[in-house]
Design an enzyme around this catalytic site. Sequence first.
Site, PDB file in Angstrom:
ATOM      1  N   TYR A   1      -1.957  -0.152  10.450  1.00 36.80           N
ATOM      2  CA  TYR A   1      -2.010  -0.556   9.046  1.00 36.80           C
ATOM      3  C   TYR A   1      -0.710  -0.193   8.330  1.00 36.80           C
ATOM      4  O   TYR A   1      -0.149  -1.007   7.586  1.00 36.80           O
ATOM      5  CB  TYR A   1      -3.204   0.107   8.368  1.00 36.80           C
ATOM      6  CG  TYR A   1      -3.428  -0.331   6.946  1.00 36.80           C
ATOM      7  CD1 TYR A   1      -3.934  -1.590   6.663  1.00 36.80           C
ATOM      8  CD2 TYR A   1      -3.130   0.518   5.877  1.00 36.80           C
ATOM      9  CE1 TYR A   1      -4.145  -2.001   5.360  1.00 36.80           C
ATOM     10  CE2 TYR A   1      -3.341   0.120   4.575  1.00 36.80           C
ATOM     11  CZ  TYR A   1      -3.847  -1.140   4.315  1.00 36.80           C
ATOM     12  OH  TYR A   1      -4.041  -1.548   3.015  1.00 36.80           O
TER      13      TYR A   1
ATOM     14  N   SER B   1       0.849  -1.188   0.000  1.00 41.95           N
ATOM     15  CA  SER B   1       0.000   0.000   0.000  1.00 41.95           C
ATOM     16  C   SER B   1       0.883   1.235   0.000  1.00 41.95           C
ATOM     17  O   SER B   1       2.044   1.197   0.428  1.00 41.95           O
ATOM     18  CB  SER B   1      -0.902   0.004   1.241  1.00 41.95           C
ATOM     19  OG  SER B   1      -1.557   1.251   1.402  1.00 41.95           O
TER      20      SER B   1
END
Length: 302
Positions: free
Chosen positions: A165, A152
Amino acid sequence: MNTCTARPRRGFRRPTPRVAGKRILITGAARGIGAVLARQLHAHGAHVALLGIEESLLAQVAADCGDAPWRYCDIGDPDQVERVVNSLTAELGGLDAVVCNAGIARQLSLLGGDVTVLEETLTVNVLGVYYTLRAAGPHLAHRDGYVLLISSLAAAIHLPLAGAYSASKAAVEALGDTLRIELRHTGARVGMAYFAELDTEMTSRGFGTEAARSILGRSTVSGVAPLGPAIDACERALARRSRRIVSPYWVSMVLWCRPLAQRLVDYSLREGVAGGLEIARTEPTGFTTEQPARPRRMRKLV
């Protein structure tokens, strides 16, 4: 008569690599990126095998993929992952690629937040990737083998409330860089996908919260991008065994200047964070995918 060897003309494109016939295992295939990618790969001739924890959704995706083999699998259980990966690989008759896509997200205030959010996020997003690589690696250690890790933009740019995250995706990036070196002698390759905020439940459920809106002043950081280009990029990567893919296109520029981009984020979010953190500490939220009960891996903090 003189003869000469024919040479390809300059300017002619080489045939576009295709996924047809490739045997590809996808984790987290019940919905989101995994489900859409599985359907597209099947439509273009690939043989897919699917694993996840949402059985009814997974069964439907498998049906849409020509009754592809699938299994329930808790990605945080190493014994289960090894058993399922070996079983699915046997059904495929071998393995050409694995897409490590399974992941979860949930906002977390690092100070005063729920420690289990970090624990569960690392279990799925980091340990789950490692367990998958450990199980699939022996099947992929050949000259046509390929690993695609779904990381990501959060691996490079770190935002408030996304610490768990971001840490997990940075760890995935590190695992991928290391594995690339360790697999090089086998001929296998490793690719990394860096995606921004895509039109999936990971974006809407994971960070589309009141606390995040309080800090950002809007629902998302960069705006929600369509999923289609990211899926197309994954398919091209699987066909070409690419080293890096991004979506949207501008993510590559952010990665190139990540220290500057992080400084800009720090500067632009210098106001309003305290209020958002207060909201986050009491705001009821859940993981993007409900998780099965697991043994605790971190001692309770007192």
